[in-house]
Design a protein around this motif. Sequence first.
Motif, PDB file in Angstrom:
ATOM      1  N   HIS A   1       0.840  -1.195   0.000  1.00 26.63           N
ATOM      2  CA  HIS A   1       0.000   0.000   0.000  1.00 26.63           C
ATOM      3  C   HIS A   1       0.881   1.254   0.000  1.00 26.63           C
ATOM      4  O   HIS A   1       0.690   2.162  -0.814  1.00 26.63           O
ATOM      5  N   MET A   2       1.850   1.267   0.912  1.00 33.01           N
ATOM      6  CA  MET A   2       2.705   2.451   1.043  1.00 33.01           C
ATOM      7  C   MET A   2       3.634   2.628  -0.148  1.00 33.01           C
ATOM      8  O   MET A   2       3.875   3.756  -0.580  1.00 33.01           O
ATOM      9  N   ILE A   3       4.148   1.549  -0.710  1.00 33.37           N
ATOM     10  CA  ILE A   3       5.021   1.688  -1.887  1.00 33.37           C
ATOM     11  C   ILE A   3       4.229   2.299  -3.040  1.00 33.37           C
ATOM     12  O   ILE A   3       4.715   3.193  -3.739  1.00 33.37           O
ATOM     13  N   GLY A   4       2.990   1.845  -3.224  1.00 34.94           N
ATOM     14  CA  GLY A   4       2.156   2.423  -4.268  1.00 34.94           C
ATOM     15  C   GLY A   4       1.937   3.915  -4.074  1.00 34.94           C
ATOM     16  O   GLY A   4       2.067   4.712  -5.013  1.00 34.94           O
ATOM     17  N   VAL A   5       1.636   4.320  -2.854  1.00 32.24           N
ATOM     18  CA  VAL A   5       1.426   5.741  -2.556  1.00 32.24           C
ATOM     19  C   VAL A   5       2.709   6.529  -2.783  1.00 32.24           C
ATOM     20  O   VAL A   5       2.697   7.631  -3.355  1.00 32.24           O
ATOM     21  N   MET A   6       3.848   5.964  -2.352  1.00 36.41           N
ATOM     22  CA  MET A   6       5.117   6.669  -2.505  1.00 36.41           C
ATOM     23  C   MET A   6       5.470   6.868  -3.987  1.00 36.41           C
ATOM     24  O   MET A   6       5.977   7.914  -4.379  1.00 36.41           O
ATOM     25  N   ILE A   7       5.193   5.874  -4.797  1.00 33.06           N
ATOM     26  CA  ILE A   7       5.466   6.017  -6.238  1.00 33.06           C
ATOM     27  C   ILE A   7       4.570   7.087  -6.843  1.00 33.06           C
ATOM     28  O   ILE A   7       5.032   7.940  -7.621  1.00 33.06           O
ATOM     29  N   LEU A   8       3.294   7.081  -6.492  1.00 33.37           N
ATOM     30  CA  LEU A   8       2.392   8.121  -6.996  1.00 33.37           C
ATOM     31  C   LEU A   8       2.839   9.510  -6.540  1.00 33.37           C
ATOM     32  O   LEU A   8       2.788  10.462  -7.312  1.00 33.37           O
ATOM     33  N   ARG A   9       3.279   9.620  -5.299  1.00 35.73           N
ATOM     34  CA  ARG A   9       3.664  10.929  -4.743  1.00 35.73           C
ATOM     35  C   ARG A   9       5.012  11.419  -5.272  1.00 35.73           C
ATOM     36  O   ARG A   9       5.127  12.542  -5.738  1.00 35.73           O
ATOM     37  N   TYR A  10       6.032  10.562  -5.169  1.00 31.31           N
ATOM     38  CA  TYR A  10       7.396  11.025  -5.437  1.00 31.31           C
ATOM     39  C   TYR A  10       7.907  10.736  -6.843  1.00 31.31           C
ATOM     40  O   TYR A  10       8.823  11.407  -7.303  1.00 31.31           O
ATOM     41  N   VAL A  11       7.373   9.746  -7.516  1.00 37.22           N
ATOM     42  CA  VAL A  11       7.877   9.388  -8.846  1.00 37.22           C
ATOM     43  C   VAL A  11       6.988   9.979  -9.936  1.00 37.22           C
ATOM     44  O   VAL A  11       7.456  10.700 -10.811  1.00 37.22           O
ATOM     45  N   LEU A  12       5.698   9.684  -9.860  1.00 33.59           N
ATOM     46  CA  LEU A  12       4.778  10.183 -10.881  1.00 33.59           C
ATOM     47  C   LEU A  12       4.269  11.582 -10.569  1.00 33.59           C
ATOM     48  O   LEU A  12       3.719  12.247 -11.444  1.00 33.59           O
ATOM     49  N   ALA A  13       4.444  12.032  -9.330  1.00 33.13           N
ATOM     50  CA  ALA A  13       4.027  13.374  -8.891  1.00 33.13           C
ATOM     51  C   ALA A  13       2.564  13.645  -9.229  1.00 33.13           C
ATOM     52  O   ALA A  13       2.211  14.694  -9.765  1.00 33.13           O
ATOM     53  N   VAL A  14       1.699  12.684  -8.912  1.00 37.29           N
ATOM     54  CA  VAL A  14       0.269  12.822  -9.158  1.00 37.29           C
ATOM     55  C   VAL A  14      -0.321  13.788  -8.125  1.00 37.29           C
ATOM     56  O   VAL A  14      -0.133  13.613  -6.920  1.00 37.29           O
ATOM     57  N   GLU A  15      -1.005  14.800  -8.627  1.00 35.02           N
ATOM     58  CA  GLU A  15      -1.635  15.786  -7.745  1.00 35.02           C
ATOM     59  C   GLU A  15      -3.070  15.380  -7.442  1.00 35.02           C
ATOM     60  O   GLU A  15      -3.718  14.757  -8.274  1.00 35.02           O
TER      61      GLU A  15
END
Length: 196
Positions: free
Chosen positions: A159-173
């Motif tokens: 769960h957290m890895i998915g959120v971290m990728i969305l936040r820090y890698v893909l920069a999804v707003e």
Amino acid sequence: MTEAARGTRGPGRRPGPTETREAILARARELFAEKGYDGASLRAIARAAGVDPALVHHFFGNKEGVFVEAMRFPVEPSVLLPRILAAPRDELGETMVRSFLLVWGDAERRARLLAMLRSAMTNERVAAMTREFLTSALFGRAGEVSGVPPLKVQAAVGHMIGVMILRYVLAVEPLASASEDELVRLLAPALQGYLG
């Protein structure tokens, strides 16, 4: 004339701590790539590097320490896990969210995590090593200490890895610009559901 006077060294001796340490890491990387985390022992790493196992233990503590250094693993489970698991049972979710934000929020560690994830996605040997390491050093230990079943621990981490990728890698707003406190309020209850 003595060996020291000629500038040579005796058999089996290394030129110094830095060179010896790097030689151990180089052999460890080879063994981890060839045999995986579970298949490479400290004794085998020492033998491949031509040093006594006590020296490997001196430099790195244990096999987990060698793997972290050799693979440039960005998180030391023996440091991170006690911090998370020291939290009261009803605060495990919040503590885990804050720990992930701390690790992924650091640009250098994030770059190493991403390199490891990319390597694991494209190289089955790296994927196997990472899987073995996470299973024994992280998931297994967390489950043993906390009493939380491995499936629940893995689900929380995923769960957290998915959120971290969305936040820090893909920069999804707006996820990328949300404050840490907002994310803790949002994510901690879900993680607590896994871990509590």
